[in-house]
Design a protein around this motif. Structure first.
Motif, short mmCIF file in Angstrom:
data_model
loop_
_atom_site.label_atom_id
_atom_site.label_comp_id
_atom_site.label_asym_id
_atom_site.label_seq_id
_atom_site.Cartn_x
_atom_site.Cartn_y
_atom_site.Cartn_z
N GLN A 5 0.69 -1.03 -0.15
CA GLN A 5 -0.11 0.02 -0.09
C GLN A 5 0.90 1.25 -0.11
O GLN A 5 2.13 1.02 0.43
N ALA A 6 -0.10 2.51 -0.38
CA ALA A 6 0.59 3.51 -0.42
C ALA A 6 1.72 4.01 1.03
O ALA A 6 0.70 3.63 1.69
N GLY A 7 3.08 4.12 0.74
CA GLY A 7 2.98 4.28 2.38
C GLY A 7 4.02 3.86 3.10
O GLY A 7 4.78 3.92 3.92
N GLY A 8 3.96 2.38 2.27
CA GLY A 8 4.56 1.17 3.14
C GLY A 8 6.14 0.96 2.38
O GLY A 8 6.56 2.10 1.40
N SER A 9 6.22 0.40 2.35
CA SER A 9 8.16 0.01 2.70
C SER A 9 8.34 -1.49 1.59
O SER A 9 7.53 -2.40 1.60
N LEU A 10 9.42 -1.57 0.54
CA LEU A 10 9.54 -2.73 0.46
C LEU A 10 11.56 -2.41 0.40
O LEU A 10 12.10 -1.25 0.12
N ARG A 11 12.17 -3.96 0.24
CA ARG A 11 13.36 -3.89 0.21
C ARG A 11 14.44 -5.00 -1.33
O ARG A 11 13.29 -6.19 -1.22
N LEU A 12 14.56 -3.67 -2.30
CA LEU A 12 14.55 -5.09 -2.89
C LEU A 12 16.51 -4.99 -3.09
O LEU A 12 17.08 -5.41 -2.49
N SER A 13 16.35 -6.82 -3.41
CA SER A 13 17.68 -7.26 -4.02
C SER A 13 18.08 -7.62 -5.08
O SER A 13 17.37 -7.93 -5.74
N CYS A 14 19.70 -7.88 -4.84
CA CYS A 14 20.36 -7.67 -6.63
C CYS A 14 21.12 -9.13 -6.26
O CYS A 14 22.53 -8.02 -5.36
N GLU A 15 21.41 -10.11 -6.73
CA GLU A 15 22.99 -10.20 -6.14
C GLU A 15 23.47 -10.93 -7.42
O GLU A 15 23.01 -10.98 -8.93
N ALA A 16 24.56 -10.54 -7.65
CA ALA A 16 25.62 -10.56 -9.02
C ALA A 16 26.69 -11.79 -8.64
O ALA A 16 27.26 -12.39 -7.60
N SER A 17 26.84 -12.26 -9.78
CA SER A 17 28.14 -13.16 -9.42
C SER A 17 28.33 -13.72 -10.97
O SER A 17 28.19 -12.97 -11.64
N GLY A 18 29.45 -14.28 -10.63
CA GLY A 18 29.83 -14.75 -12.42
C GLY A 18 31.69 -13.47 -12.01
O GLY A 18 32.31 -13.95 -13.33
N ARG A 19 31.99 -13.10 -11.68
CA ARG A 19 33.50 -12.13 -11.74
C ARG A 19 33.86 -11.48 -10.80
O ARG A 19 32.61 -11.62 -9.45
N THR A 20 34.54 -10.62 -10.41
CA THR A 20 34.49 -9.63 -9.38
C THR A 20 34.17 -8.68 -9.72
O THR A 20 34.11 -8.42 -10.91
N PHE A 21 33.91 -7.42 -8.77
CA PHE A 21 32.69 -5.92 -9.21
C PHE A 21 33.79 -5.06 -7.98
O PHE A 21 33.16 -3.74 -8.54
N SER A 22 35.09 -5.19 -8.45
CA SER A 22 35.78 -4.03 -7.48
C SER A 22 35.16 -2.33 -8.65
O SER A 22 35.30 -2.15 -7.52
N SER A 23 35.34 -2.65 -9.78
CA SER A 23 35.52 -1.54 -10.05
C SER A 23 34.15 -1.13 -10.93
O SER A 23 34.35 -0.18 -12.02
N HIS A 24 33.18 -1.71 -10.47
CA HIS A 24 32.09 -2.09 -11.29
C HIS A 24 31.21 -1.06 -10.49
O HIS A 24 30.94 -0.33 -9.28
N THR A 25 29.87 -0.36 -11.05
CA THR A 25 29.18 0.65 -10.75
C THR A 25 27.78 -0.23 -11.11
O THR A 25 27.09 -1.24 -11.84
N LEU A 26 27.24 -0.38 -9.86
CA LEU A 26 25.39 -1.17 -10.46
C LEU A 26 24.33 -0.69 -10.06
O LEU A 26 24.33 0.97 -9.07
N GLY A 27 23.63 0.09 -11.13
CA GLY A 27 22.56 0.37 -10.81
C GLY A 27 20.90 0.06 -10.56
O GLY A 27 20.79 -1.24 -10.95
#
Length: 118
Positions: free
Chosen positions: A13-35
């Motif tokens: 409902q409006a006013g509520g909250s959610l938390r989305l997750s994004c799990e990345a795999s396949g390489r190292t991500f030290s120089s990356h940006t996640l959007g």
């Protein structure tokens, strides 16, 4: 092979909250940006927020500033989008995407639906 898997969408409902997750795999991500991006029905995909994997600098679209928070857990290779004070106009499919340096976003997840009812 880089893979991005989103989860955490749903109906709230409006006013509520959610938390989305994004799990990345396949390489190292030290120089990356996640959007995070979103696409509402009949509209173009739009930018929501991004985070630098190294250092954690963040940037937000004006429409979500103060309501959404992007964060990362390097040990889990996971980026989160905490969404508070949700509005009906936040409804859409939310995608996470990954890029390296100043280049384009090369990798995209399958998307997760967020629906905010009024």
């Amino acid at each position: 092979q880089v893979q991005l898997v989103e989860s955490g969408g749903g109906l709230v409902q409006a006013g509520g909250s959610l938390r989305l997750s994004c799990e990345a795999s396949g390489r190292t991500f030290s120089s990356h940006t996640l959007g995070w991006f979103r696409q509402a029905p009949g509209k173009q995909r739009e930018f929501v927020a991004r985070i630098l994997w190294s250092g954690g600098a963040t940037y937000y679209a004006d429409s979500v500033k103060g309501r959404f928070t992007i964060s990362r857990d390097n040990a889990k290779n996971t980026v989160y989008l905490q969404m508070n004070s949700l509005k009906p106009e936040d409804t859409g499919v939310y995608y996470c995407a990954l890029k390296q340096g100043l280049g384009p976003y090369d990798y995209w997840g399958q998307g997760t639906q967020v629906t905010v009812s009024s």
